[in-house]
Design a protein around this motif. Structure first.
Motif, PDB file in Angstrom:
ATOM      1  N   THR A 260      -2.428 -10.215 -26.478  1.00  0.00           N
ATOM      2  CA  THR A 260      -1.474 -10.237 -27.319  1.00  0.00           C
ATOM      3  C   THR A 260      -0.184  -9.784 -26.429  1.00  0.00           C
ATOM      4  N   PRO A 261       0.834 -10.255 -26.931  1.00  0.00           N
ATOM      5  CA  PRO A 261       1.985 -10.041 -26.435  1.00  0.00           C
ATOM      6  C   PRO A 261       2.296  -8.236 -26.348  1.00  0.00           C
ATOM      7  N   PRO A 262       3.071  -7.508 -25.188  1.00  0.00           N
ATOM      8  CA  PRO A 262       2.954  -6.234 -25.159  1.00  0.00           C
ATOM      9  C   PRO A 262       3.489  -5.512 -26.586  1.00  0.00           C
ATOM     10  N   ASP A 263       4.348  -6.275 -27.243  1.00  0.00           N
ATOM     11  CA  ASP A 263       4.990  -5.337 -28.365  1.00  0.00           C
ATOM     12  C   ASP A 263       4.102  -5.358 -29.550  1.00  0.00           C
ATOM     13  N   TYR A 264       2.942  -6.055 -29.603  1.00  0.00           N
ATOM     14  CA  TYR A 264       2.047  -5.961 -30.788  1.00  0.00           C
ATOM     15  C   TYR A 264       1.232  -4.734 -30.829  1.00  0.00           C
ATOM     16  N   LEU A 265       0.925  -4.232 -29.747  1.00  0.00           N
ATOM     17  CA  LEU A 265       0.175  -2.984 -29.492  1.00  0.00           C
ATOM     18  C   LEU A 265       1.006  -1.786 -29.790  1.00  0.00           C
ATOM     19  N   PRO A 303      -2.041  -0.738 -40.748  1.00  0.00           N
ATOM     20  CA  PRO A 303      -0.903  -1.335 -39.801  1.00  0.00           C
ATOM     21  C   PRO A 303      -0.921  -2.778 -40.189  1.00  0.00           C
ATOM     22  N   ALA A 304       0.427  -3.344 -40.081  1.00  0.00           N
ATOM     23  CA  ALA A 304       0.637  -4.900 -40.272  1.00  0.00           C
ATOM     24  C   ALA A 304       0.086  -5.618 -38.923  1.00  0.00           C
ATOM     25  N   GLY A 305       0.089  -6.751 -39.320  1.00  0.00           N
ATOM     26  CA  GLY A 305      -0.403  -7.906 -38.357  1.00  0.00           C
ATOM     27  C   GLY A 305      -1.726  -7.903 -37.749  1.00  0.00           C
ATOM     28  N   VAL A 306      -1.952  -8.870 -36.862  1.00  0.00           N
ATOM     29  CA  VAL A 306      -3.336  -9.023 -36.595  1.00  0.00           C
ATOM     30  C   VAL A 306      -4.011  -8.013 -35.906  1.00  0.00           C
ATOM     31  N   LEU A 307      -3.619  -7.090 -35.329  1.00  0.00           N
ATOM     32  CA  LEU A 307      -4.017  -5.593 -34.898  1.00  0.00           C
ATOM     33  C   LEU A 307      -4.459  -4.862 -35.892  1.00  0.00           C
ATOM     34  N   GLY A 308      -3.703  -4.820 -36.821  1.00  0.00           N
ATOM     35  CA  GLY A 308      -4.135  -4.034 -38.161  1.00  0.00           C
ATOM     36  C   GLY A 308      -5.234  -4.758 -38.900  1.00  0.00           C
TER      37      GLY A 308
END
Length: 333
Positions: A260-265, A303-308
């Motif tokens: 994923t793009p760096p800001d996702y983590l 947490p929001a998003g695909v990682l959450g």
């Protein structure tokens, strides 16, 4: 994946394609220390550049020439685009690139494929056909003759480093996955499970030492070392579980750092931090009570998003141990 996302890459306009390729090149960290996008007037034949060293154009570099066309890249266009590199290199603007890739979502014509497959034949064609194909096209209202400097550049260039990528090839490249996530919402899937080494690792030392100290405080004693804490009938299993959680979080980080793009983590960890920090700051009967309450709170944070979506409870709790390692949320104050 290839069919769906290749079609979407083919639908990008020129500017978007260059930005997509820039995001793709940025992930090739094993190849480049830096990437740069050159676009518009004065790009000197460069669209997206990957610098191999901090010397940038004074060191080795690769060029990615993006051509979003209505049909396949023609033979003439290939000669002209590569010809710009020879002209500007001969003029001293930069050294010859280490590699050159035509990024043409709709592909390249058969003759270009054949030239790429036969590097020395490609070189000779440049020397033989410069006046015919290249000279009138490089500079508006001028004919750029095959000077000794340009000839030397053609003769020195490694034609076996010329490649082409169509949309399918770009979409299936492993480094393109973060760009697909960012641009098209591609789902990278769940991270693989963590593997906990039998012996504690150096990277774990801060949070493990803090936990062992807190076990001793609760027991009003001092554990001599990791093994003595592990043998404790009350807290030994707890320590094992924390190591499992830590390595679940480490595996999660590695996977999504690459996919994923760096800001996702970064966003995932920020969400988790803000979800537990007030519990960490609250009053507790002792330090171990703080640990237990924060870990319980972490299990409830979403947490929001695909990682959450893919962060299971052990991952979120293991991330809290990472915070303790970093001093962001120390277990033992």
């Amino acid at each position: 994946m290839i069919t769906n996302y290749a079609a979407r890459i083919r639908a990008l306009d020129d500017d978007a394609l260059e930005r997509f390729v820039t995001d793709w090149a940025k992930r090739r960290t094993r190849d480049y220390v830096e990437t740069q996008r050159w676009s518009g007037t004065g790009d000197m034949g460069r669209d997206v550049v990957g610098y191999v060293t901090r010397q940038r154009h004074e060191g080795e570099w690769d060029n990615f020439q993006c051509k979003q066309l209505s049909s396949r890249l023609s033979e003439k266009a290939a000669f002209v685009e590569l010809g710009k590199i020879f002209m500007h290199s001969a003029a001293g603007e930069y050294r010859l690139p280490r590699g050159y890739t035509f990024v043409a979502p709709k592909g390249v014509v058969r003759n270009v494929q054949n030239f790429v497959a036969h590097p020395e034949r490609f070189r000779q064609a440049f020397l033989d056909r410069w006046n015919e194909l290249v000279a009138p096209e490089l500079v508006e209202n001028q004919v750029v003759t095959l000077t000794p400097g340009i000839r030397d550049a053609i003769e020195r260039f490694a034609f076996d480093s010329v490649y082409w990528l169509d949309a399918a090839g770009l979409a299936e490249d492993e480094y393109a996955i973060p760009a697909l996530v960012k641009w098209f919402g591609y789902d990278p899937g769940a991270a693989p499970p963590g593997v906990t080494p039998d012996l504690p690792q150096d990277e774990e030392a801060p949070y493990i030492e803090q936990l062992i100290g807190l076990y001793g405080e609760r027991r009003n004693t001092t554990f001599a070392d990791y093994d003595s804490a592990l043998a404790d009938p009350e807290w030994g299993q707890h320590l094992r579980e924390q190591r499992t959680r830590y390595f679940e979080a480490a595996a999660f980080d590695r996977y999504y750092r690459d996919s994923t793009p760096p800001d996702y983590l970064v966003a995932f960890k920020d969400d988790l931090y803000h979800g537990v920090v007030d519990t960490h700051r609250d009053r507790h009967s002792d330090g171990l009570a703080r640990v237990l309450r924060v870990l319980a709170q972490a299990s409830q944070v979403s947490p929001a998003g695909v990682l959450g979506r893919y962060a299971k409870v052990p991952v979120k709790q293991g991330t809290c141990h990472q915070f303790a390692n970093e001093g962001r949320l120390p277990w033992r104050k």
